[in-house]
Scaffold this motif. Structure first.
Motif, mmCIF file in Angstrom:
data_model
loop_
_atom_site.group_PDB
_atom_site.id
_atom_site.type_symbol
_atom_site.label_atom_id
_atom_site.label_comp_id
_atom_site.label_asym_id
_atom_site.label_seq_id
_atom_site.Cartn_x
_atom_site.Cartn_y
_atom_site.Cartn_z
ATOM 1 N N PHE A 37 -2.206 -18.457 11.401
ATOM 2 C CA PHE A 37 -2.308 -19.301 9.945
ATOM 3 C C PHE A 37 -1.975 -20.035 9.515
ATOM 4 O O PHE A 37 -1.867 -20.840 8.416
ATOM 5 N N GLN A 38 -0.443 -20.264 10.015
ATOM 6 C CA GLN A 38 0.356 -21.798 10.079
ATOM 7 C C GLN A 38 0.320 -22.950 10.952
ATOM 8 O O GLN A 38 -0.736 -23.970 10.780
ATOM 9 N N TYR B 161 1.038 -13.814 13.439
ATOM 10 C CA TYR B 161 0.797 -14.704 12.009
ATOM 11 C C TYR B 161 1.128 -16.075 12.001
ATOM 12 O O TYR B 161 -0.215 -16.980 11.125
ATOM 13 N N THR C 7 -6.579 -19.578 16.822
ATOM 14 C CA THR C 7 -5.946 -18.031 16.599
ATOM 15 C C THR C 7 -5.987 -17.460 17.726
ATOM 16 O O THR C 7 -5.906 -15.630 18.174
ATOM 17 N N LEU D 170 -9.327 -21.064 13.074
ATOM 18 C CA LEU D 170 -9.862 -20.509 11.762
ATOM 19 C C LEU D 170 -11.361 -21.263 11.282
ATOM 20 O O LEU D 170 -12.856 -20.116 10.898
#
Length: 322
Positions: free
Chosen positions: A286-287, A282, A291, A75
């Motif tokens: 995000f964990q 996801y 990406t 990210l």
């Protein structure tokens, strides 16, 4: 001979042709052609700003997603270029195929389960039942109520052994089912929940389609001796086929991209039994802060949805022609 000539003349007149051949340079057909071309140009210039705006709004995220899918970044940074390696890793992952199988089953049950329930209720609402309008409003509540509220209510009903539904099973001597702890029961619970919150949408789509069907068609079929099942299968279903295919396309997109229904109810568990592709994407982004694989999963989902939508759209065109 005279009758044929007269019919030919009338046909040519309707097409804007002069008696001796094609219409002249200032004839009706030529004027119509000029008007049509002018109208097309006007529509083009009116639509151009909106098209440019849509391309800019959707084009940049699409290009950026393509960049992320071909890099091993996070990210924070784009990372190094790896080409199709992320797609290869995703397609060779057992987690991806488990999520794909659940997504397929979740979508099939969500689409056809909600359609069958919505169809049955739409047909029921066409009959004269007491307080029909109030009943219809109440049936819309599962769709109108925010998903957070609905998932909280279902958690309260089934989440723990002391919840209402497990307690009811226990009092009936059927044991204490762990609806969100057992992998199979959790998957079933999520699918039933999806049908519960989706059938009002299908009901409204089908009700609108049924409202456009002329009642005299059924009266004529009854006079010809058609049974209720024949009227349903040979009149109702064909006449609402266009709306049916449209609702299937929309519900397929809703189910494949449905993140809150699953995540708020089970979080993708237990042991990934209810992890769909969108939940897996996801988690990856995000964990796990990867990406590339997450966006690659999203691209694969999008391509699949495009193929399914095209196939169903062809059915819409066929039903329109018929």
């Amino acid at each position: 001979m005279a009758l044929t000539t007269a019919k030919s003349g009338l046909s040519r007149a309707r097409q804007g042709l002069a008696p001796g051949g094609a219409s002249g340079p200032n004839g009706p057909a030529n004027r119509k052609s000029k008007l049509s071309a002018q109208t097309s140009r006007t529509f083009f210039w009116l639509l151009l700003p909106s098209v440019i705006l849509l391309v800019l709004i959707h084009g940049y995220p699409l290009v950026e997603a393509g960049v992320q899918a071909t890099h091993d970044g996070s990210l924070i940074e784009t990372g190094n270029f790896v080409g199709a390696e992320n797609f290869a890793n995703v397609l060779s992952s057992d987690a991806f195929w488990r999520a794909a199988r659940f997504t397929l089953l979740f979508t099939i049950v969500g689409v056809f389960g909600s359609w069958l329930v919505g169809l049955g209720l739409a047909l029921l609402l066409r009959t004269k039942i007491p307080a029909g309008s109030t009943f219809k409003v109440l049936l819309l509540l599962p769709w109108v109520v925010p998903i957070v509220v609905s998932s909280t209510a279902w958690n309260w009903l089934v989440a723990t052994p002391g919840s209402l539904v497990p307690s009811l099973f226990r009092n009936l001597g059927l044991g204490t089912p762990l609806f969100l702890a057992d992998p199979t029961l959790a998957a079933v619970t999520v699918m039933v929940f999806k049908v519960w919150i989706s059938f009002p949408f299908m009901m409204m789509m089908i009700s609108a389609a049924l409202a456009s069907v002329d009642s005299t068609v059924y009266e004529a079929a009854s006079m010809d001796g058609a049974t209720p099942w024949q009227q349903f299968s040979q009149i109702t279903l064909p006449l609402i086929a266009r709306s049916t295919y449209i609702s299937w396309i929309l519900m397929t997109i809703f189910c494949v991209n449905d993140f809150p229904t699953i995540y708020l109810l089970t979080g993708g568990g237990p042991v990934d039994a209810t992890t769909s592709l969108v939940v897996l994407a996801y988690r990856s982004v995000f964990q796990d802060f990867q990406t590339g694989p997450g966006v690659a999963i999203a691209f694969l989902m999008t391509m699949t949805l495009v193929v399914v939508s095209v196939l169903l759209y062809r059915q819409i065109r066929k039903s329109s022609v018929e």
